[in-house]
Design an enzyme around this catalytic site. Structure first.
Site, short mmCIF file in Angstrom:
data_model
loop_
_atom_site.label_atom_id
_atom_site.label_comp_id
_atom_site.label_asym_id
_atom_site.label_seq_id
_atom_site.Cartn_x
_atom_site.Cartn_y
_atom_site.Cartn_z
N HIS A 120 -0.46 -1.60 3.78
CA HIS A 120 -1.33 -2.53 3.05
C HIS A 120 -1.14 -2.46 1.54
CE1 HIS A 120 -3.51 -3.85 6.57
NE2 HIS A 120 -3.86 -2.62 6.89
N ASP B 112 1.85 -2.39 13.56
CA ASP B 112 0.43 -2.05 13.41
C ASP B 112 -0.39 -3.31 13.71
OD1 ASP B 112 -1.41 0.14 11.63
OD2 ASP B 112 -2.13 -1.93 11.52
N HIS C 180 -2.77 -4.53 12.12
CA HIS C 180 -3.13 -5.26 10.90
C HIS C 180 -1.88 -5.79 10.20
CE1 HIS C 180 -6.35 -2.19 11.54
NE2 HIS C 180 -7.11 -3.26 11.35
#
Ligand code: SP5
Ligand code: ZN
Length: 343
Positions: free
Chosen positions: A161, A196, A198
């Site tokens: 992220h 992942d 996300h």
């Protein structure tokens, strides 16, 4: 395959994150690193190595100097401002539209400028741990660069992220992107396939305008799922990078049927790109009943995933990203890695 690990991550330990209107127990905790290490050991996945020290240079190929400086000094500046009996630094104001995206000497402003959520606290050991995780990813990349078929970077905190000057989603430095750039700097062609649950928004942002690094991410549809503001199918790259970023958003509740099809589609794109090295930001928060997830992978699905990745036949670096269901975390990771090796 070799696993790279350091217990430096233990010092990145905090009690709570802020979500759903209140402080909730931290999910991204030191026990995660220990559980994954135990499973990798128990399953004989490979010799363990300590990371080598690469210094700041490869980090600064991906992140801005100002961002690195803010992270490095965040805790001391935070405690100097608010007192020394605090448990964690979480910003509470951000530069919204029409406001100025600048910070002065004020750490509250600096964290608001560089952070994007309230689930990513900074504590005394955060910078050292984030820095060690980057070294872990670089060490794994170096193993592969020197001829190993694959290496597992057991990174904590995770990284996908984090963008060049943005932290959030439990991530500070983008370990996978730092490893990718390190390999690019050695003349390698690199593809990243983020599995992942996300969206790997940081990795996407870092390489969005580039054609020399392919970025792919399979994740929960951001229309209803974190991180909400990126990960849609129309984000395909900008400028020279057009066509070199692909997103595969899937509905919440997806199981292997849907997920496996996305893996197949992404694999086809990887083959067409013909990279020298594949990097897999590996999150197992796709598992059924993961407290931060929403997909329904279970049992042998993680072997299927490892096997599909192994069949690409590429030198591969795995970095550890999410996975928060502690009773299945270690076995899910070990299942992916051992099926990869057997493929
Ligand atoms: C690396 C990684 O997996 N980061 C994930 C970060 C997600 N953290 C914030 C999630 C907040 C959503 N809260 C809804 C919980 C419903 N159970
Ligand atoms: Zn995740």
């Amino acid at each position: 395959m070799k696993t790279v690990y350091s217990d430096t991550h233990e010092a990145h330990a905090y009690t709570s994150e802020f979500e759903r209107g209140h402080l909730t127990p931290a999910r991204e905790i030191p026990a995660r690193g220990r559980l994954i290490l135990d499973a990798v050991r128990a399953r004989g996945i490979g010799p363990l190595s300590e990371p080598a020290h690469f210094g700041n240079e490869p980090i600064l190929r991906v992140h801005t100097a100002e961002f690195v400086h803010v992270l490095e000094h965040a805790w001391s500046r935070w405690t100097a401002k608010y007192g020394f009996d605090l448990r964690e630094a979480i910003p509470s104001v951000w530069p919204g539209r029409g406001m100025r995206n600048i910070h002065t000497e004020d750490i509250e402003a600096a964290l608001g400028c560089y952070g994007f959520d309230t689930a990513t606290p900074i504590v005394a050991g955060t910078w050292t741990a984030a820095r060690a995780a980057a070294d872990i990813a670089l060490t794994a990349a170096q193993f592969v660069s020197r001829g190993e078929r694959a290496a597992f970077a057991l990174t904590r905190p995770p990284g996908h992220h984090a963008a060049s000057d943005l932290y959030g989603g439990y991530c500070f430095l983008n370990n996978a992107a730092i490893a990718a750039q390190y390999l690019v700097d050695q003349g390698r062609r690199v593809a990243l396939l983020d599995v992942d649950i996300h969206h790997g928004n940081g990795t996407q942002a870092i390489f969005l305008d580039r054609a020399d690094v392919l970025t792919l991410s399979i994740h929960g549809d951001p229309e209803r799922f974190y991180p909400h503001f990126s990960g849609y199918v129309d984000e395909t790259g900008t400028g020279a990078g057009e066509g070199f970023n692909m997103n595969y958003p899937l509905p919440l509740g997806s199981g292997w049927g849907t997920y496996g099809q996305a893996i197949e589609a992404a694999s086809e794109r990887v083959r067409a790109f013909a990279p020298d090295v594949l990097i897999v930001p590996l999150g197992v928060d796709t598992h059924l009943d993961d407290p931060v997830g929403g997909f329904r992978l279970e049992g042998s699905d993680f072997q299927r995933l490892g096997s599909a990745l192994g069949k690409l036949g590429l030198p591969t670096v795995f970095t550890m990203e999410g996975g928060y269901r502690l009773d299945t975390l270690g076995s899910a990771v070990a299942d992916v890695l051992s099926a990869f090796e057997a493929a």
